[in-house]
Design a protein around this motif. Sequence first.
Motif, PDB file in Angstrom:
ATOM      1  N   ASP A  78       7.270 -20.394  47.130  1.00 53.45           N
ATOM      2  CA  ASP A  78       8.557 -21.172  48.622  1.00 53.45           C
ATOM      3  C   ASP A  78       9.580 -20.674  47.242  1.00 53.45           C
ATOM      4  N   TYR A  79       9.410 -20.182  45.982  1.00 57.26           N
ATOM      5  CA  TYR A  79      10.652 -19.930  45.077  1.00 57.26           C
ATOM      6  C   TYR A  79      10.823 -18.229  44.883  1.00 57.26           C
ATOM      7  N   MET A  80      10.019 -18.087  45.882  1.00 56.47           N
ATOM      8  CA  MET A  80      10.298 -16.235  45.798  1.00 56.47           C
ATOM      9  C   MET A  80      11.015 -16.254  47.382  1.00 56.47           C
ATOM     10  N   ALA A  81      10.834 -17.053  48.908  1.00 56.93           N
ATOM     11  CA  ALA A  81      10.934 -17.116  49.562  1.00 56.93           C
ATOM     12  C   ALA A  81      12.221 -17.319  49.966  1.00 56.93           C
ATOM     13  N   ASN A  82      13.292 -18.337  49.364  1.00 60.49           N
ATOM     14  CA  ASN A  82      14.052 -18.966  48.568  1.00 60.49           C
ATOM     15  C   ASN A  82      14.992 -17.227  48.021  1.00 60.49           C
ATOM     16  N   PHE A  83      14.426 -17.407  46.978  1.00 60.92           N
ATOM     17  CA  PHE A  83      15.320 -15.744  47.194  1.00 60.92           C
ATOM     18  C   PHE A  83      15.573 -15.201  47.420  1.00 60.92           C
ATOM     19  N   TYR A  84      14.716 -14.381  48.569  1.00 60.91           N
ATOM     20  CA  TYR A  84      14.737 -13.773  49.709  1.00 60.91           C
ATOM     21  C   TYR A  84      15.649 -13.896  50.279  1.00 60.91           C
ATOM     22  N   ASP A  85      15.977 -15.075  50.854  1.00 59.02           N
ATOM     23  CA  ASP A  85      16.627 -15.712  51.836  1.00 59.02           C
ATOM     24  C   ASP A  85      18.526 -14.886  50.873  1.00 59.02           C
ATOM     25  N   LYS A  95      17.469  -8.086  58.867  1.00 62.61           N
ATOM     26  CA  LYS A  95      16.454  -6.918  57.543  1.00 62.61           C
ATOM     27  C   LYS A  95      16.466  -6.329  56.337  1.00 62.61           C
ATOM     28  N   TRP A  96      15.738  -6.399  55.543  1.00 64.64           N
ATOM     29  CA  TRP A  96      15.752  -5.487  54.593  1.00 64.64           C
ATOM     30  C   TRP A  96      14.705  -5.797  53.821  1.00 64.64           C
ATOM     31  N   ASN A  97      13.901  -4.592  54.197  1.00 65.20           N
ATOM     32  CA  ASN A  97      13.116  -4.064  53.113  1.00 65.20           C
ATOM     33  C   ASN A  97      12.522  -3.885  51.951  1.00 65.20           C
ATOM     34  N   ALA A  98      11.554  -4.738  51.475  1.00 62.18           N
ATOM     35  CA  ALA A  98      10.859  -5.124  50.298  1.00 62.18           C
ATOM     36  C   ALA A  98       9.706  -5.879  49.844  1.00 62.18           C
ATOM     37  N   PHE A 115       8.009  -7.250  52.579  1.00 59.87           N
ATOM     38  CA  PHE A 115       8.592  -7.880  53.937  1.00 59.87           C
ATOM     39  C   PHE A 115       9.190  -6.197  54.565  1.00 59.87           C
ATOM     40  N   TYR A 116       8.685  -6.736  56.343  1.00 61.16           N
ATOM     41  CA  TYR A 116       9.935  -5.644  57.335  1.00 61.16           C
ATOM     42  C   TYR A 116       9.115  -4.252  57.190  1.00 61.16           C
ATOM     43  N   LYS A 117       9.350  -2.944  56.434  1.00 60.86           N
ATOM     44  CA  LYS A 117       8.714  -1.730  56.227  1.00 60.86           C
ATOM     45  C   LYS A 117       7.824  -2.161  54.963  1.00 60.86           C
ATOM     46  N   GLY A 118       8.167  -2.882  54.481  1.00 55.67           N
ATOM     47  CA  GLY A 118       6.927  -3.041  53.251  1.00 55.67           C
ATOM     48  C   GLY A 118       5.338  -3.786  53.850  1.00 55.67           C
ATOM     49  N   LYS A 119       6.098  -5.099  54.669  1.00 54.32           N
ATOM     50  CA  LYS A 119       4.452  -5.599  55.094  1.00 54.32           C
ATOM     51  C   LYS A 119       3.974  -5.348  56.026  1.00 54.32           C
ATOM     52  N   SER A 235      -2.444 -18.118  48.866  1.00 49.38           N
ATOM     53  CA  SER A 235      -2.917 -17.565  49.986  1.00 49.38           C
ATOM     54  C   SER A 235      -2.352 -17.014  51.191  1.00 49.38           C
ATOM     55  N   GLY A 236      -2.169 -15.990  51.147  1.00 52.51           N
ATOM     56  CA  GLY A 236      -1.353 -15.327  52.709  1.00 52.51           C
ATOM     57  C   GLY A 236      -0.109 -15.856  52.365  1.00 52.51           C
ATOM     58  N   GLY A 237       0.217 -15.056  53.346  1.00 52.89           N
ATOM     59  CA  GLY A 237       1.763 -14.517  53.608  1.00 52.89           C
ATOM     60  C   GLY A 237       2.475 -16.313  54.049  1.00 52.89           C
ATOM     61  N   GLY A 238       3.433 -15.618  55.093  1.00 48.79           N
ATOM     62  CA  GLY A 238       4.332 -17.114  55.694  1.00 48.79           C
ATOM     63  C   GLY A 238       5.463 -16.375  55.891  1.00 48.79           C
ATOM     64  N   THR A 239       6.738 -17.382  56.327  1.00 47.68           N
ATOM     65  CA  THR A 239       8.466 -17.390  56.267  1.00 47.68           C
ATOM     66  C   THR A 239       9.058 -17.695  56.117  1.00 47.68           C
ATOM     67  N   THR A 240      10.083 -17.325  55.794  1.00 48.56           N
ATOM     68  CA  THR A 240      10.857 -17.452  55.053  1.00 48.56           C
ATOM     69  C   THR A 240      11.931 -19.186  55.942  1.00 48.56           C
ATOM     70  N   PRO A 241      12.634 -19.505  54.894  1.00 52.24           N
ATOM     71  CA  PRO A 241      13.532 -21.081  55.569  1.00 52.24           C
ATOM     72  C   PRO A 241      14.251 -19.942  56.671  1.00 52.24           C
ATOM     73  N   GLY A 242      14.585 -18.775  55.880  1.00 54.93           N
ATOM     74  CA  GLY A 242      15.546 -18.024  56.892  1.00 54.93           C
ATOM     75  C   GLY A 242      15.183 -17.260  58.249  1.00 54.93           C
ATOM     76  N   GLY A 243      13.657 -17.460  58.171  1.00 53.49           N
ATOM     77  CA  GLY A 243      13.252 -16.772  58.950  1.00 53.49           C
ATOM     78  C   GLY A 243      12.440 -15.549  58.624  1.00 53.49           C
ATOM     79  N   HIS A 244      12.168 -15.012  57.881  1.00 53.77           N
ATOM     80  CA  HIS A 244      11.779 -13.542  57.772  1.00 53.77           C
ATOM     81  C   HIS A 244      10.033 -13.896  57.220  1.00 53.77           C
TER      82      HIS A 244
END
Length: 253
Positions: A78-85, A95-98, A115-119, A235-244
């Motif tokens: 969750d800390y990473m997800a906030n960082f990405y947003d 969008k941001w490939n990372a 994220f995106y192309k990385g995913k 475990s697994g991925g998810g979605t950031t609070p910003g919807g990514h």
Amino acid sequence: MKKVYIYFMAIIMFTFICFIPFFEQVKAIDRKVYDEAGILSHREVAELESLATELGEKWDTDFLILTTNETNGLYIKDYMANFYDEKIDEQGLSKWNATILSLDMKHRDVYLSAFYKGKLYIDEKRIDQILDEVTPYLSNGNYYEAFREYLYQVNDYMGREPAKWYLQWWFQILVSLGIGAIVVVGLALNVGGRVTVTSRTYLDTKKSRVLQEKDRYIRTVVTKQKKPSQKSSGSGGGTTPGGHSFSGGGRKF
């Protein structure tokens, strides 16, 4: 037939508009290493910055490293997800490939996300394989070597076929064109006009009525289902609070 031709051209244009994001060039962020935990020397940060920039430029994808001693009560995912947003907002991007390798030094958690192309190239299975190579270095305190291994591993997978073959852009375009062709053929076969007869065409609503209604209780069936166990938040991925949306996986080190 002119109408069918117009429909066909519209479908082709719609298909390519939908796949513009696959070819979109995304601006890269200048900084690649965010060593908030201070586990790297200045020389190591400089070398990792250089390597991450060199490898990431080949794939139009940023390879980032994030370390911290304090997640403010959040799991590292969750800390990473906030960082990405935060970073994608700073760049003003939709969008941001990372890919991001994140370390929580306080709780000894590592989490890898894409994220995106990385995913497309780094799915959960490949993430587990990358962490298999990286985690032993982390456990031994060889953080610089762990980060170099992460960068080389991600670079290697980005050079392969996408993690899921049906996500390849050319396959999805073929599917879209195939669907478009079916639609056009259907239109061509129905050029002569449409049938307007329905089930109510010959129904006399003045003389038709329900003669009898009856409800009959038969039995009650009770089924039992085992409550699924809670999965680890790593475990697994998810979605950031910003919807990514992102793929991801984590473990202890």
